[in-house]
Design a protein around this motif. Structure first.
Motif, PDB file in Angstrom:
ATOM      1  N   ASP A 143      33.173  38.419  53.349  1.00 54.24           N
ATOM      2  CA  ASP A 143      32.283  37.911  54.396  1.00 54.24           C
ATOM      3  C   ASP A 143      31.216  38.942  54.778  1.00 54.24           C
ATOM      4  O   ASP A 143      30.054  38.593  55.025  1.00 54.24           O
ATOM      5  CB  ASP A 143      33.092  37.546  55.644  1.00 54.24           C
ATOM      6  N   ALA A 144      31.606  40.222  54.813  1.00 51.69           N
ATOM      7  CA  ALA A 144      30.716  41.265  55.337  1.00 51.69           C
ATOM      8  C   ALA A 144      29.763  41.833  54.294  1.00 51.69           C
ATOM      9  O   ALA A 144      28.731  42.409  54.649  1.00 51.69           O
ATOM     10  CB  ALA A 144      31.549  42.403  55.927  1.00 51.69           C
ATOM     11  N   ALA A 145      30.102  41.676  53.020  1.00 57.82           N
ATOM     12  CA  ALA A 145      29.334  42.378  51.977  1.00 57.82           C
ATOM     13  C   ALA A 145      28.761  41.417  50.946  1.00 57.82           C
ATOM     14  O   ALA A 145      28.752  41.717  49.750  1.00 57.82           O
ATOM     15  CB  ALA A 145      30.223  43.413  51.305  1.00 57.82           C
ATOM     16  N   GLN A 146      28.270  40.274  51.383  1.00 59.94           N
ATOM     17  CA  GLN A 146      27.774  39.288  50.445  1.00 59.94           C
ATOM     18  C   GLN A 146      26.562  39.781  49.648  1.00 59.94           C
ATOM     19  O   GLN A 146      26.253  39.238  48.593  1.00 59.94           O
ATOM     20  CB  GLN A 146      27.413  38.006  51.199  1.00 59.94           C
ATOM     21  N   ASP A 147      25.843  40.788  50.114  1.00 59.78           N
ATOM     22  CA  ASP A 147      24.673  41.284  49.398  1.00 59.78           C
ATOM     23  C   ASP A 147      24.967  42.513  48.542  1.00 59.78           C
ATOM     24  O   ASP A 147      24.072  43.030  47.879  1.00 59.78           O
ATOM     25  CB  ASP A 147      23.549  41.629  50.398  1.00 59.78           C
ATOM     26  N   ASP A 148      26.201  42.969  48.552  1.00 63.05           N
ATOM     27  CA  ASP A 148      26.583  44.143  47.761  1.00 63.05           C
ATOM     28  C   ASP A 148      27.578  43.707  46.693  1.00 63.05           C
ATOM     29  O   ASP A 148      28.771  43.552  46.946  1.00 63.05           O
ATOM     30  CB  ASP A 148      27.205  45.203  48.672  1.00 63.05           C
ATOM     31  N   VAL A 149      27.070  43.490  45.490  1.00 68.47           N
ATOM     32  CA  VAL A 149      27.909  42.927  44.438  1.00 68.47           C
ATOM     33  C   VAL A 149      29.069  43.850  44.081  1.00 68.47           C
ATOM     34  O   VAL A 149      30.160  43.375  43.701  1.00 68.47           O
ATOM     35  CB  VAL A 149      27.072  42.586  43.189  1.00 68.47           C
ATOM     36  N   CYS A 150      28.886  45.153  44.188  1.00 65.42           N
ATOM     37  CA  CYS A 150      29.982  46.079  43.864  1.00 65.42           C
ATOM     38  C   CYS A 150      31.155  45.903  44.821  1.00 65.42           C
ATOM     39  O   CYS A 150      32.319  45.882  44.409  1.00 65.42           O
ATOM     40  CB  CYS A 150      29.475  47.517  43.898  1.00 65.42           C
ATOM     41  N   VAL A 151      30.856  45.773  46.109  1.00 62.41           N
ATOM     42  CA  VAL A 151      31.911  45.553  47.096  1.00 62.41           C
ATOM     43  C   VAL A 151      32.547  44.183  46.887  1.00 62.41           C
ATOM     44  O   VAL A 151      33.778  44.017  46.983  1.00 62.41           O
ATOM     45  CB  VAL A 151      31.349  45.679  48.530  1.00 62.41           C
ATOM     46  N   VAL A 152      31.733  43.190  46.575  1.00 60.35           N
ATOM     47  CA  VAL A 152      32.251  41.839  46.318  1.00 60.35           C
ATOM     48  C   VAL A 152      33.222  41.864  45.139  1.00 60.35           C
ATOM     49  O   VAL A 152      34.314  41.277  45.199  1.00 60.35           O
ATOM     50  CB  VAL A 152      31.090  40.860  46.056  1.00 60.35           C
ATOM     51  N   ARG A 153      32.837  42.535  44.077  1.00 58.45           N
ATOM     52  CA  ARG A 153      33.725  42.613  42.906  1.00 58.45           C
ATOM     53  C   ARG A 153      35.030  43.319  43.262  1.00 58.45           C
ATOM     54  O   ARG A 153      36.109  42.898  42.827  1.00 58.45           O
ATOM     55  CB  ARG A 153      33.024  43.360  41.772  1.00 58.45           C
ATOM     56  N   TRP A 154      34.945  44.402  44.036  1.00 57.23           N
ATOM     57  CA  TRP A 154      36.153  45.137  44.429  1.00 57.23           C
ATOM     58  C   TRP A 154      37.052  44.264  45.289  1.00 57.23           C
ATOM     59  O   TRP A 154      38.276  44.210  45.082  1.00 57.23           O
ATOM     60  CB  TRP A 154      35.762  46.405  45.186  1.00 57.23           C
ATOM     61  N   ALA A 155      36.464  43.560  46.252  1.00 55.81           N
ATOM     62  CA  ALA A 155      37.256  42.702  47.137  1.00 55.81           C
ATOM     63  C   ALA A 155      37.916  41.569  46.358  1.00 55.81           C
ATOM     64  O   ALA A 155      39.089  41.238  46.590  1.00 55.81           O
ATOM     65  CB  ALA A 155      36.362  42.135  48.241  1.00 55.81           C
ATOM     66  N   LEU A 156      37.186  40.986  45.424  1.00 54.45           N
ATOM     67  CA  LEU A 156      37.768  39.918  44.600  1.00 54.45           C
ATOM     68  C   LEU A 156      38.895  40.453  43.725  1.00 54.45           C
ATOM     69  O   LEU A 156      39.908  39.773  43.514  1.00 54.45           O
ATOM     70  CB  LEU A 156      36.689  39.277  43.731  1.00 54.45           C
ATOM     71  N   GLY A 157      38.732  41.688  43.224  1.00 52.25           N
ATOM     72  CA  GLY A 157      39.798  42.288  42.425  1.00 52.25           C
ATOM     73  C   GLY A 157      41.077  42.456  43.236  1.00 52.25           C
ATOM     74  O   GLY A 157      42.188  42.195  42.748  1.00 52.25           O
ATOM     75  N   GLY A 158      40.952  42.893  44.491  1.00 53.33           N
ATOM     76  CA  GLY A 158      42.125  43.020  45.348  1.00 53.33           C
ATOM     77  C   GLY A 158      42.749  41.684  45.682  1.00 53.33           C
ATOM     78  O   GLY A 158      43.980  41.527  45.676  1.00 53.33           O
ATOM     79  N   LEU A 159      41.911  40.690  45.948  1.00 51.91           N
ATOM     80  CA  LEU A 159      42.419  39.359  46.251  1.00 51.91           C
ATOM     81  C   LEU A 159      43.109  38.750  45.040  1.00 51.91           C
ATOM     82  O   LEU A 159      44.146  38.080  45.169  1.00 51.91           O
ATOM     83  CB  LEU A 159      41.261  38.469  46.711  1.00 51.91           C
ATOM     84  N   TRP A 160      42.557  39.003  43.868  1.00 51.79           N
ATOM     85  CA  TRP A 160      43.162  38.537  42.613  1.00 51.79           C
ATOM     86  C   TRP A 160      44.568  39.117  42.476  1.00 51.79           C
ATOM     87  O   TRP A 160      45.531  38.389  42.208  1.00 51.79           O
ATOM     88  CB  TRP A 160      42.259  38.944  41.458  1.00 51.79           C
ATOM     89  N   ARG A 161      44.679  40.443  42.655  1.00 49.55           N
ATOM     90  CA  ARG A 161      45.989  41.074  42.512  1.00 49.55           C
ATOM     91  C   ARG A 161      46.984  40.551  43.554  1.00 49.55           C
ATOM     92  O   ARG A 161      48.150  40.292  43.245  1.00 49.55           O
ATOM     93  CB  ARG A 161      45.848  42.597  42.640  1.00 49.55           C
ATOM     94  N   PHE A 162      46.519  40.374  44.770  1.00 52.31           N
ATOM     95  CA  PHE A 162      47.410  39.883  45.827  1.00 52.31           C
ATOM     96  C   PHE A 162      47.869  38.464  45.512  1.00 52.31           C
ATOM     97  O   PHE A 162      49.061  38.145  45.589  1.00 52.31           O
ATOM     98  CB  PHE A 162      46.691  39.915  47.180  1.00 52.31           C
ATOM     99  N   ALA A 163      46.932  37.574  45.167  1.00 49.13           N
ATOM    100  CA  ALA A 163      47.277  36.173  44.910  1.00 49.13           C
ATOM    101  C   ALA A 163      48.219  36.048  43.720  1.00 49.13           C
ATOM    102  O   ALA A 163      49.163  35.245  43.736  1.00 49.13           O
ATOM    103  CB  ALA A 163      46.006  35.360  44.677  1.00 49.13           C
ATOM    104  N   ASP A 164      47.981  36.843  42.691  1.00 57.69           N
ATOM    105  CA  ASP A 164      48.834  36.781  41.505  1.00 57.69           C
ATOM    106  C   ASP A 164      50.242  37.277  41.812  1.00 57.69           C
ATOM    107  O   ASP A 164      51.232  36.722  41.327  1.00 57.69           O
ATOM    108  CB  ASP A 164      48.208  37.606  40.382  1.00 57.69           C
ATOM    109  N   ALA A 165      50.350  38.314  42.644  1.00 57.26           N
ATOM    110  CA  ALA A 165      51.659  38.868  42.994  1.00 57.26           C
ATOM    111  C   ALA A 165      52.477  37.900  43.832  1.00 57.26           C
ATOM    112  O   ALA A 165      53.712  37.939  43.819  1.00 57.26           O
ATOM    113  CB  ALA A 165      51.479  40.191  43.734  1.00 57.26           C
TER     114      ALA A 165
END
Length: 297
Positions: free
Chosen positions: A17-39
């Motif tokens: 929500d906070a970093a929609q204009d920073d693709v690097c932060v978006v990718r990092w946040a999605l990576g964490g969410l991916w790991r959490f959801a998969d676990a």
């Protein structure tokens, strides 16, 4: 991301929500969410996610529609979320499934993304609403177009055939679409050296598609009886393939004298008798095989 166990998905949603204009932060946040959801995808009872997380995921996918890394993460997260049936409705309502379908078509050559997209559609296709959504958004046509392009040992082929099996079950509309546009590709999977589960799924798809006398005759003219028989010959020791093949043959011959004659040939009868002897301890396979033999008698 470091190899740590995340205790909540909420920080990653807040970052998106906070970093929609920073693709690097978006990718990092999605990576964490991916790991959490998969676990947590197999948690019993299923973990409850706030609907805002789904909406944020969909809006992020739309904002970065042409970013391959973002789209891969979104597809993987949706696959993990869709594993629990109760979450499928929210994935549909918030547009997440549409984002996955869009990504699947936009990045056709990205194997990992294709796998995650197909896994999502597979889980979604277990629900009636999911079936209707996939079909109404041309997802069924996309799967049928994709099928002949896949190699025989592909895990992606397994996902596609399993999803088609779900879509063809208890849906006359989908069965008609498959009959009109997909039968040659499905039958070809049976004639190729594809894995047992693919063969099982394809036998089931063809069996489900034979819903009328006209469709039974059309399937026979397109070589589907021969394809199912070839599957029985290829995997004589696999009870699941044998059961699906017997079910398909049963559907082909019921109320169809022409197909009964085709299936009464010695080669077919011998395969059915061999299956009966080989799987004496498999009640469902026995029942299906006996029903075909009784119908042909």
């Amino acid at each position: 991301l470091p190899q740590v166990v995340f205790l909540s998905y909420k920080p990653f949603t807040m970052l998106l929500d906070a970093a929609q204009d920073d693709v690097c932060v978006v990718r990092w946040a999605l990576g964490g969410l991916w790991r959490f959801a998969d676990a947590h995808k197999k948690d019993k009872p299923p973990l409850v996610y706030h609907e805002r997380m789904f909406s944020t995921l969909a809006s992020t996918a739309q904002r970065y529609a042409h970013d391959q890394q973002v789209q891969r993460s979104v597809c993987a997260i949706c696959a993990a979320l869709a594993y629990a049936g109760p979450r499928v409705a929210t994935l549909l309502d918030t547009g997440c499934v549409q984002c996955v379908m869009d990504a699947q078509q936009r990045f056709e050559s990205v194997d990992g993304l294709q796998m995650d997209a197909m896994e999502t559609l597979y889980y979604v296709s277990f629900s009636n609403d999911g079936k209707q959504y996939i079909t109404s958004h041309r997802g069924l046509h996309t799967l049928l177009e994709l099928l002949p392009t896949l190699s025989g040992d592909s895990a992606l082929l397994d996902h596609v055939c399993s999803t088609l099996w779900n879509l063809a079950t208890n849906s006359a509309a989908n069965q008609k679409i498959i009959l009109e546009h997909g039968v040659p590709a499905v039958a070809d999977c049976l004639l190729r050296s594809t894995p047992p589960h693919v063969q099982q799924a394809c036998c089931a798809i063809l069996g489900n598609t034979s819903h009328s006398t006209d469709s039974k005759l059309r399937l026979a003219r397109m070589g589907c009886i021969a394809a199912v028989v070839a599957s029985m010959e290829r995997y004589p020791s696999n009870p699941d393939v044998q059961r699906a093949a017997a079910n398909a043959l049963l559907n082909f011959v019921l109320d169809c004298d022409a197909n009964m004659a085709r299936c009464s040939e010695p080669r077919v009868l011998n395969l059915l008798l061999q299956s009966l002897a080989a799987h004496a301890d498999k009640a469902n396979t026995q029942l299906c095989t006996i029903r075909v033999l009784a119908t042909l008698a």
